[in-house]
Structures are given as structure tokens and as C-alpha cells.
Design a protein around this motif. Sequence first.
Motif, PDB file in Angstrom:
ATOM      1  N   ILE A   1      -6.024  -2.023  15.517  1.00 62.98           N
ATOM      2  CA  ILE A   1      -5.864  -0.579  15.359  1.00 62.98           C
ATOM      3  C   ILE A   1      -4.401  -0.168  15.505  1.00 62.98           C
ATOM      4  CG2 ILE A   1      -6.377   1.650  16.420  1.00 62.98           C
ATOM      5  CD1 ILE A   1      -9.153   0.599  17.047  1.00 62.98           C
ATOM      6  N   LEU A   2      -3.747  -0.703  16.535  1.00 58.49           N
ATOM      7  CA  LEU A   2      -2.341  -0.357  16.739  1.00 58.49           C
ATOM      8  C   LEU A   2      -1.475  -0.884  15.596  1.00 58.49           C
ATOM      9  CD1 LEU A   2      -1.991  -0.899  20.582  1.00 58.49           C
ATOM     10  CD2 LEU A   2      -1.854   1.254  19.337  1.00 58.49           C
ATOM     11  N   ALA A   3      -1.817  -2.063  15.060  1.00 58.17           N
ATOM     12  CA  ALA A   3      -1.077  -2.588  13.912  1.00 58.17           C
ATOM     13  C   ALA A   3      -1.292  -1.715  12.683  1.00 58.17           C
ATOM     14  CB  ALA A   3      -1.508  -4.024  13.629  1.00 58.17           C
ATOM     15  N   VAL A   4      -2.495  -1.188  12.510  1.00 59.10           N
ATOM     16  CA  VAL A   4      -2.776  -0.289  11.382  1.00 59.10           C
ATOM     17  C   VAL A   4      -1.958   1.003  11.520  1.00 59.10           C
ATOM     18  CG1 VAL A   4      -4.556   1.192  10.367  1.00 59.10           C
ATOM     19  CG2 VAL A   4      -5.057  -1.208  10.854  1.00 59.10           C
ATOM     20  N   VAL A   5      -1.920   1.563  12.725  1.00 58.69           N
ATOM     21  CA  VAL A   5      -1.105   2.765  12.950  1.00 58.69           C
ATOM     22  C   VAL A   5       0.364   2.478  12.664  1.00 58.69           C
ATOM     23  CG1 VAL A   5      -0.326   4.413  14.695  1.00 58.69           C
ATOM     24  CG2 VAL A   5      -2.725   3.711  14.631  1.00 58.69           C
ATOM     25  N   ALA A   6       0.836   1.314  13.125  1.00 55.03           N
ATOM     26  CA  ALA A   6       2.222   0.932  12.858  1.00 55.03           C
ATOM     27  C   ALA A   6       2.463   0.771  11.366  1.00 55.03           C
ATOM     28  CB  ALA A   6       2.551  -0.367  13.596  1.00 55.03           C
ATOM     29  N   GLY A   7       1.461   0.221  10.652  1.00 52.96           N
ATOM     30  CA  GLY A   7       1.589   0.077   9.201  1.00 52.96           C
ATOM     31  C   GLY A   7       1.687   1.421   8.495  1.00 52.96           C
ATOM     32  N   LEU A   8       0.869   2.372   8.917  1.00 50.32           N
ATOM     33  CA  LEU A   8       0.943   3.719   8.335  1.00 50.32           C
ATOM     34  C   LEU A   8       2.330   4.328   8.543  1.00 50.32           C
ATOM     35  CD1 LEU A   8      -2.501   5.174   9.431  1.00 50.32           C
ATOM     36  CD2 LEU A   8      -1.752   4.848   7.067  1.00 50.32           C
ATOM     37  N   LEU A   9       2.840   4.213   9.772  1.00 50.11           N
ATOM     38  CA  LEU A   9       4.168   4.750  10.068  1.00 50.11           C
ATOM     39  C   LEU A   9       5.247   4.038   9.263  1.00 50.11           C
ATOM     40  CD1 LEU A   9       3.862   5.147  13.948  1.00 50.11           C
ATOM     41  CD2 LEU A   9       3.803   6.964  12.224  1.00 50.11           C
ATOM     42  N   LEU A  10       5.086   2.728   9.101  1.00 51.01           N
ATOM     43  CA  LEU A  10       6.072   1.958   8.343  1.00 51.01           C
ATOM     44  C   LEU A  10       6.110   2.410   6.888  1.00 51.01           C
ATOM     45  CD1 LEU A  10       8.065  -0.461   8.291  1.00 51.01           C
ATOM     46  CD2 LEU A  10       6.117  -1.891   7.642  1.00 51.01           C
ATOM     47  N   GLY A  11       4.928   2.569   6.297  1.00 55.40           N
ATOM     48  CA  GLY A  11       4.867   3.028   4.910  1.00 55.40           C
ATOM     49  C   GLY A  11       5.449   4.418   4.742  1.00 55.40           C
ATOM     50  N   TRP A  12       5.130   5.314   5.679  1.00 51.14           N
ATOM     51  CA  TRP A  12       5.642   6.678   5.618  1.00 51.14           C
ATOM     52  C   TRP A  12       7.160   6.705   5.790  1.00 51.14           C
ATOM     53  CZ3 TRP A  12       3.587  11.530   4.777  1.00 51.14           C
ATOM     54  CH2 TRP A  12       4.392  12.603   5.134  1.00 51.14           C
ATOM     55  N   ALA A  13       7.668   5.943   6.753  1.00 52.03           N
ATOM     56  CA  ALA A  13       9.098   5.957   7.034  1.00 52.03           C
ATOM     57  C   ALA A  13       9.920   5.394   5.874  1.00 52.03           C
ATOM     58  CB  ALA A  13       9.396   5.159   8.301  1.00 52.03           C
ATOM     59  N   ASN A  14       9.302   4.551   5.034  1.00 54.44           N
ATOM     60  CA  ASN A  14      10.037   3.917   3.929  1.00 54.44           C
ATOM     61  C   ASN A  14       9.580   4.434   2.572  1.00 54.44           C
ATOM     62  OD1 ASN A  14      11.762   1.552   5.162  1.00 54.44           O
ATOM     63  ND2 ASN A  14       9.797   1.493   6.231  1.00 54.44           N
ATOM     64  N   ARG A  15       9.102   5.690   2.542  1.00 59.69           N
ATOM     65  CA  ARG A  15       8.580   6.234   1.288  1.00 59.69           C
ATOM     66  C   ARG A  15       9.656   6.440   0.230  1.00 59.69           C
ATOM     67  NH1 ARG A  15       8.821   9.883   5.312  1.00 59.69           N
ATOM     68  NH2 ARG A  15       9.821  11.907   4.976  1.00 59.69           N
ATOM     69  N   GLY A  16      10.918   6.409   0.627  1.00 58.37           N
ATOM     70  CA  GLY A  16      11.986   6.574  -0.348  1.00 58.37           C
ATOM     71  C   GLY A  16      12.388   5.277  -1.027  1.00 58.37           C
ATOM     72  N   ARG A  17      11.787   4.154  -0.631  1.00 64.05           N
ATOM     73  CA  ARG A  17      12.136   2.847  -1.210  1.00 64.05           C
ATOM     74  C   ARG A  17      11.195   2.502  -2.362  1.00 64.05           C
ATOM     75  NH1 ARG A  17      15.391  -0.403   2.160  1.00 64.05           N
ATOM     76  NH2 ARG A  17      15.846   0.564   4.187  1.00 64.05           N
ATOM     77  N   ARG A  18      11.484   1.375  -3.031  1.00 69.12           N
ATOM     78  CA  ARG A  18      10.594   0.859  -4.052  1.00 69.12           C
ATOM     79  C   ARG A  18       9.315   0.345  -3.397  1.00 69.12           C
ATOM     80  NH1 ARG A  18      12.404   2.546  -9.035  1.00 69.12           N
ATOM     81  NH2 ARG A  18      14.660   2.206  -9.205  1.00 69.12           N
ATOM     82  N   TRP A  19       8.179   0.551  -4.086  1.00 70.19           N
ATOM     83  CA  TRP A  19       6.894   0.211  -3.484  1.00 70.19           C
ATOM     84  C   TRP A  19       6.781  -1.271  -3.173  1.00 70.19           C
ATOM     85  CZ3 TRP A  19       3.605  -3.333  -5.560  1.00 70.19           C
ATOM     86  CH2 TRP A  19       3.826  -3.700  -6.889  1.00 70.19           C
ATOM     87  N   TYR A  20       7.384  -2.141  -4.012  1.00 69.67           N
ATOM     88  CA  TYR A  20       7.222  -3.566  -3.780  1.00 69.67           C
ATOM     89  C   TYR A  20       8.005  -4.037  -2.553  1.00 69.67           C
ATOM     90  CZ  TYR A  20      11.315  -3.234  -6.905  1.00 69.67           C
ATOM     91  OH  TYR A  20      12.490  -2.869  -7.508  1.00 69.67           O
ATOM     92  N   TRP A  21       9.117  -3.336  -2.210  1.00 68.53           N
ATOM     93  CA  TRP A  21       9.835  -3.688  -0.987  1.00 68.53           C
ATOM     94  C   TRP A  21       9.024  -3.296   0.248  1.00 68.53           C
ATOM     95  CZ3 TRP A  21      13.208  -7.206  -1.178  1.00 68.53           C
ATOM     96  CH2 TRP A  21      14.112  -7.317  -2.242  1.00 68.53           C
TER      97      TRP A  21
END
Length: 278
Positions: A41-61
Motif C-alpha cells: 500500500i505504501l509503495a502504491v502511494v509512493a508510486g502515485l506521488l512519483l507519477g504526479w511529481a514527474n507529470r512534466g516528463r515523457r511517459w516512458y521515462w
Amino acid sequence: MIARIGAFIVGAVLLTPVWLDGSEYEGFAPESDDLAITATILAVVAGLLLGWANRGRRWYWVLLGAVAGSIVHAGVTVLVYHVVIPLDFPIPLVLMIPLPIVAAMVGFGAGLLVRRPVGGFSQIQGYALAFVIALVGVYAVTGFVRVGAEWATARFQPGDTSDATSLDLGAGRHAVFATYNDQPGACTIKSGDGAVLKVRQPSVEFTDNSDSIVTVLFGVFDLSAPGRVAVDCPRGRIGRPPEVRGPLGHLLFVPIALLCLIGAIPGLVYGVARLRGR
């Protein structure tokens, strides 16, 4: 992005014991399925935050970073619960790796749907965020040491403790135990030659988490040579120190200021970066 991945992994690993301790187990070692679910669960929350924080990058990165971060998190989790907090059971990885990857892409996609504010954080908001990150880090590090040591304890208080005012003890380390709500106000122990032995207290609260009468480790002291000691420790009991498997038994006596400094490092680094305009 690498720094963010590292921060989210460390945060998820450190907060897993704290979350379980606060929600259900309260110092008792959890069952393998509950530990795996919480870590995931904590890894999933971290994954959501990671995706949100890097929304300005290319999706494959973002996808590549999520895959690498998820694998590293799973490996670190297995290492922690076999070496740092030895719990003697395997941790299933079936969902611990793919779910955070999916969560990162969901967070990335959600970020693309939200209109970004112009200018991002103000300077004051950035410093406030750095302060919050530092507080969370302090809470996570001190909680990890406290809960992890309790989980790794094979034996807390031995059965042969004594509250006598004079004892013959062997060389080595000895412990002072007390009842949680009835601890000594002061504890003075003197060796045979009259020298006062320093009683070092744990940096974090360390108890046996009993359901009835809770015993606390008040402190420890070292005796360089066997001999008789005089004990002036009201309501205290002398015995062998707790047996804690793994390295956390030693971290219990690291100065609390150092533990807090370690936990505050991410917030301090972020604050310095904001100060430099990065």
C-alpha cells in the motif's frame, strides 16, 4: 527524478513498521500477509506521488523510473525484514512490484488532466514543504528504530532480575528495568571502588508491549570487571539487557539528536535547494 524515486522508496520502507504499529500490532511482530499488504500500500502511494511529481516528463521515462523504483523497493523490503528486522518469514512480491508501477502511471495520467498552477510553489510554500518533509522524516526514522527494535526482540526482560541494593555482577553490560508507569526518578549505580557507573537511557521508548503490566528498559550500564555494585534505583530491577536480533539494538542508544538529524536530511536538502533557487 532519481532523487524523488529514492525519497519515495526510503519513505515507504521506514513508514511501514510505524503504520502497522499505530494501527494494529503495537510493537508485536506482524504476520507476513499484513506486512506485505502494508508495504505494498505504501509503495502504491509512493508510486502515485512519483507519477504526479514527474507529470512534466515523457511517459516512458516515468514508466522506466517506476519499474526501477518498484523493483528496488521490493528488494530493500526483503533485505530489511531479513537483516535489519529479522522476522524469519518470506515476504510475497507478487503484487509489491506491479501495483506501484500501475499507480505511478495513474498518478502521471491524473497529473496531465489537471491544469498546472502558474509559477508553482512560492518561496514561503517551498520552505513550509521542506519543514513538513523534515518532520515526517524525523517521525519515520525514530519510529522505525523503536518499532523495529521491538519486533526484533527475542527476549526482553530476563526472569532473574533483582531489586536488591547490593549485587555481585559479572563484567559486561547490564540493564535497569522498570514498570512503565512507575519508573525511577533517578538511578545511581556505584562500583566496588565507589565510582559512579553511567546509566545510559535509550534514545527512544523501548518496552515489552505487554497487554497487562508493561515493562520498560530504563537504561543500561557497563561493568569493566566483575564485582559488587551498590544500587540506588528506586523501583528499578537489574538484569541482563534485552536480546535484540539485528543492528537496531545498537541504534537504540544513538543520541536522539543524531536520529532526528538523519530523519530531517531530506527536508534540509529540499530547503537548501529552494534557497538556491533550484
